[in-house]
Each structure stands twice: as structure tokens, then as C-alpha cells.
Design a protein around this motif. Structure first.
Motif, PDB file in Angstrom:
ATOM      1  N   LYS A   1       0.833  -1.204   0.000  1.00 23.33           N
ATOM      2  CA  LYS A   1       0.000   0.000   0.000  1.00 23.33           C
ATOM      3  C   LYS A   1       0.867   1.253   0.000  1.00 23.33           C
ATOM      4  O   LYS A   1       0.611   2.187  -0.752  1.00 23.33           O
ATOM      5  N   GLN A   2       1.896   1.286   0.855  1.00 21.24           N
ATOM      6  CA  GLN A   2       2.710   2.482   1.038  1.00 21.24           C
ATOM      7  C   GLN A   2       4.208   2.253   0.935  1.00 21.24           C
ATOM      8  O   GLN A   2       4.952   3.192   0.661  1.00 21.24           O
TER       9      GLN A   2
ATOM     10  N   LYS B   1       8.485   3.597   3.980  1.00 20.21           N
ATOM     11  CA  LYS B   1       7.377   4.323   3.380  1.00 20.21           C
ATOM     12  C   LYS B   1       7.904   5.167   2.215  1.00 20.21           C
ATOM     13  O   LYS B   1       8.845   5.941   2.379  1.00 20.21           O
TER      14      LYS B   1
END
Length: 118
Positions: free
Chosen positions: A46-47, A102
Motif C-alpha cells: 500500500k505504502q 514508506k
């Protein structure tokens, strides 16, 4: 409490270091695939971008249906949304480290974050 953590890693299939080293800004894993083996799933994130370093052996990664050959000493960055799967060579085991962070979170690096001790 000490300002550092240290561990040794065995030749297990996968060792995650976040708990062992009390990591707070990255996830790091050490992975070992025997010759002919592969990670049994395709995944994306996702990140988190992933940075891989091939420690020994050879293999390949399939990233968004593109095959990337990997050899000891290679480094590879993969963006979060890319679908990926890793394989050892047919005749060679592969050992690699994976660093997850991230995407776009780097605010400083050695030259901008270091403080010279006096």
C-alpha cells in the motif's frame, strides 16, 4: 538502555528484524531460497517501497510481468504498487535482504542528517 541493537542471522528461510532489533523506521528481512525455489505468492504494498540487495547466489524477480535477473551484489528498488515475486536460480540458491520503508518519507540522509561528534 543501550543506543544500539545487534543480532546474528541464521540461514533460516526468512528472518524479520523489526522485533529483534527494535526497528522504528524500516522493516528489514533476510531471505534464503534454495536452488529452484520461489516465494509462493505475488505481492504488492500500500505504502512501502522495497529495496533489495542480493547477498549471494543468483535468481530472478518477476515485477509487473517483467523478469529481472539477479546476481550477488545487485540492488533493486521496487515501488509499492508493483506486483512482485522472487525465485532462486534453478542451479543456485539465493540470499537477499529486503528493506521496506514508506515511499517518499526520506527527509534527510548522511550528508544532511549527520552530526559530527566532538
Amino acid at each position: 538502555m543501550s543506543n544500539f541493537s545487534k543480532t546474528s542471522v541464521a540461514q533460516d528461510a526468512r528472518t524479520e528484524l523489526h522485533d529483534v532489533l527494535s526497528l522504528t523506521g524500516a522493516e528489514v528481512s533476510i531471505n534464503n531460497l534454495p536452488a529452484g525455489a520461489g516465494v509462493p505468492f505475488v505481492h504488492s504494498h500500500k505504502q512501502n517501497e522495497e529495496i533489495y540487495v542480493i547477498l549471494s547466489g543468483k535468481g530472478k524477480a518477476v515485477i509487473d510481468d517483467e523478469t529481472v535477473e539477479l546476481n550477488a551484489g545487485d540492488w533493486l528498488r521496487i515501488s509499492p504498487s508493483a506486483k512482485r515475486q522472487f525465485f532462486a536460480g534453478e542451479d543456485s540458491a539465493v540470499s537477499f535482504a529486503c528493506i521496506q520503508v514508506k515511499e517518499n518519507s526520506l527527509e534527510g540522509y548522511t550528508m544532511t542528517d549527520a552530526i559530527v561528534a566532538e
